[in-house]
Design a protein around this motif. Structure first.
Motif, short mmCIF file in Angstrom:
data_model
loop_
_atom_site.label_atom_id
_atom_site.label_comp_id
_atom_site.label_asym_id
_atom_site.label_seq_id
_atom_site.Cartn_x
_atom_site.Cartn_y
_atom_site.Cartn_z
N PRO A 62 -2.59 14.40 14.37
CA PRO A 62 -3.33 13.33 13.71
C PRO A 62 -2.37 12.36 13.02
N PRO A 63 -2.73 11.09 12.96
CA PRO A 63 -1.85 10.11 12.30
C PRO A 63 -1.89 10.27 10.79
N THR A 64 -0.80 9.95 10.15
CA THR A 64 -0.79 9.89 8.70
C THR A 64 -1.48 8.60 8.26
N SER A 65 -1.75 8.50 6.97
CA SER A 65 -2.36 7.28 6.45
C SER A 65 -1.46 6.07 6.70
N GLU A 66 -0.17 6.25 6.52
CA GLU A 66 0.76 5.15 6.77
C GLU A 66 0.74 4.72 8.23
N GLU A 67 0.67 5.70 9.13
CA GLU A 67 0.62 5.38 10.56
C GLU A 67 -0.67 4.65 10.91
N ARG A 68 -1.77 5.03 10.30
CA ARG A 68 -3.03 4.32 10.56
C ARG A 68 -2.96 2.88 10.08
N LEU A 69 -2.36 2.67 8.91
CA LEU A 69 -2.22 1.30 8.39
C LEU A 69 -1.37 0.46 9.34
N HIS A 70 -0.25 1.02 9.77
CA HIS A 70 0.60 0.29 10.71
C HIS A 70 -0.14 0.03 12.02
N ALA A 71 -0.92 1.01 12.47
CA ALA A 71 -1.65 0.84 13.72
C ALA A 71 -2.65 -0.29 13.64
N LEU A 106 -11.18 -1.85 0.64
CA LEU A 106 -10.91 -0.67 -0.18
C LEU A 106 -9.49 -0.15 0.03
N ALA A 107 -8.99 -0.19 1.26
CA ALA A 107 -7.63 0.30 1.51
C ALA A 107 -6.61 -0.52 0.73
N ALA A 108 -6.83 -1.83 0.67
CA ALA A 108 -5.91 -2.69 -0.09
C ALA A 108 -5.96 -2.34 -1.58
N LEU A 109 -7.15 -2.09 -2.10
CA LEU A 109 -7.26 -1.74 -3.52
C LEU A 109 -6.56 -0.42 -3.81
N THR A 110 -6.67 0.53 -2.90
CA THR A 110 -5.95 1.79 -3.06
C THR A 110 -4.44 1.54 -3.09
N LEU A 111 -3.97 0.68 -2.20
CA LEU A 111 -2.53 0.36 -2.17
C LEU A 111 -2.10 -0.38 -3.44
N HIS A 112 -3.01 -1.17 -4.02
CA HIS A 112 -2.70 -1.87 -5.27
C HIS A 112 -2.71 -0.91 -6.47
N GLY A 113 -3.14 0.33 -6.26
CA GLY A 113 -3.08 1.31 -7.34
C GLY A 113 -4.39 1.50 -8.09
N PHE A 114 -5.52 1.08 -7.53
CA PHE A 114 -6.82 1.28 -8.19
C PHE A 114 -7.16 2.77 -8.19
N SER A 115 -7.36 3.33 -9.37
CA SER A 115 -7.66 4.76 -9.46
C SER A 115 -9.06 5.09 -8.96
N ALA A 117 -10.57 3.55 -6.43
CA ALA A 117 -10.68 3.32 -5.00
C ALA A 117 -10.45 4.64 -4.27
N PRO A 118 -11.11 4.86 -3.15
CA PRO A 118 -10.98 6.15 -2.46
C PRO A 118 -9.58 6.34 -1.88
N PRO A 119 -9.12 7.58 -1.76
CA PRO A 119 -7.82 7.82 -1.13
C PRO A 119 -7.85 7.40 0.34
N LEU A 120 -6.73 6.97 0.84
CA LEU A 120 -6.66 6.45 2.21
C LEU A 120 -7.17 7.44 3.26
N PRO A 121 -6.86 8.74 3.18
CA PRO A 121 -7.35 9.65 4.22
C PRO A 121 -8.87 9.72 4.32
N SER A 122 -9.58 9.37 3.23
CA SER A 122 -11.04 9.46 3.25
C SER A 122 -11.70 8.24 3.89
N LEU A 123 -10.94 7.20 4.17
CA LEU A 123 -11.50 5.98 4.73
C LEU A 123 -11.54 6.09 6.26
N ASP A 124 -12.75 6.05 6.80
CA ASP A 124 -12.88 6.11 8.26
C ASP A 124 -12.42 4.83 8.93
N VAL A 125 -12.60 3.70 8.23
CA VAL A 125 -12.16 2.42 8.78
C VAL A 125 -11.28 1.72 7.75
#
Length: 361
Positions: A62-71, A106-115, A117-125
């Protein structure tokens, strides 16, 4: 010589062992991997996986969260990622430019450090922001968001990420998607919107006016739970600005004003409310926390016209009005204190102001 001909193929394990393990089929061709060979590698049980159309994960797990973002970013820009063939010995993991694409929502807010915002692995899209005219469809873990006015991205861990106000608007717009929130109930969405907007202000990520402008531009202020969250956001923003104003007066040694007062003419009309007033010098200070509000452009124009009318009336009575924005208090409090001190000092050279009645607000 045909410059489109790849250099001599290199062992495929060399790619999988490289620093970046997500590549487009166009990038693979520059390494001598044909489309047919890539398809073969991605068959069930094979060593690679196709994450998105034209985007390949160079390992079977399975891809990591970073790999999904790059993908997702590679998918959004894959037509632009073809380059010259890779040179032997060259760095295999240069930072990709990802022109005209950025992570949002939501992924961007998680990257900005929003507590909250859901963790990246929980985001289906994962939402990716692209220019409106790009021919691209949402698929798999990539949800395409289009805009006619692409903002300048912020770099977070090397990734292009939409600024917080834009990311918030896109997150609010997409919260009806159960895959992103895990909660399709209106109450859950309303709570999430309120928490995200509140953290934007409390965390110092942006000013309320910037958020409201993006929500207005996205036509999201017709949703009752968004309107309620905006009202809370503006109240939160004003409270934070007032706290900064108190600190500015204290930290920079300004004389104490009377706080939060109303002015009236003796036996006459109400002149307006002020955040701070120095009666002896006839200097008024008002926090300029105006922002677009539900009710449309006409309502905003009426509110802003009322502010201008109040300022003109007070200055006609000889009262100096200083307007300070929350952002200026946050980023340049010393400069704002100098403006106030100058106005207080200059009062000695002005004609006396009209007598006004000062009442607590």
């Amino acid at each position: 010589m045909n410059h489109n001909t790849p250099l001599s193929p290199r062992p495929l394990h060399h790619l999988a062992d490289g620093g970046r393990r997500v590549l487009t089929t166009a990038q693979l061709r520059t390494h001598g991997v044909s489309a047919a060979r890539a398809t073969e590698q991605c068959r069930p049980g094979g060593p690679w996986r196709q994450l998105l159309p034209g985007v390949v994960l160079l390992h079977p797990g399975p891809p990591t969260s970073e790999e999904r973002l790059h993908a997702v970013l590679l998918y959004a820009t894959r037509q632009r990622t073809a380059g010259v063939p890779a040179q032997p010995g060259a760095d295999e993991s240069p930072a990709p430019p990802y022109a005209e694409a950025m992570i949002t929502g939501l992924a961007a807010l998680t990257l900005h450090g929003f507590s909250c915002a859901p963790p990246l692995p929980s985001l289906d899209v994962l939402d990716v922001l692209v220019p409106r005219l790009r021919r691209l469809r949402s698929t798999g873990c990539a949800r395409v968001v289009r805009t006619s006015d692409l903002p300048v991205p912020t770099r977070v861990t090397g990734l292009p990420v939409a600024p917080v106000p834009r990311a918030l608007a896109d997150a609010v717009a997409g919260l009806g998607n159960a895959g992103n929130t895990g909660n399709t109930g209106n109450t859950g969405n309303a709570d999430t919107v309120r928490l995200l907007l509140a953290e934007a202000v409390r965390g110092g990520h942006c000013e309320p006016a910037a958020v409201v402008r993006e929500l207005t531009r996205a036509r999201l202020l017709n949703r009752p739970h968004v309107v309620d969250a905006v009202d809370s956001l503006l109240a939160e923003g004003r409270a934070a600005a007032e706290a900064r104003l108190y600190r500015m007066v204290r930290d920079h040694g300004l004389p104490d004003p009377v706080w939060n007062v109303d002015l009236r003419l003796p036996g006459g009309p109400h002149l307006g409310g002020l955040d701070a007033y120095w009666p002896e010098q006839a200097v008024a200070l008002e926090l300029d926390t105006r922002a677009p509000r539900p009710g449309g452009r006409a309502a905003d124009d009426a509110r802003w016209a009322e502010h201008a009318r109040k300022r003109e009336l007070l200055e006609r009575l000889g009262i100096t009005v200083v307007h300070v924005t929350p952002r200026a208090l946050r980023d340049a409090s010393e400069q704002q204190a100098t403006v106030v001190r100058t106005a207080l000092t200059a009062s000695a050279d002005r004609d006396p102001a009209a007598y006004v009645v000062v009442l607590p607000r």
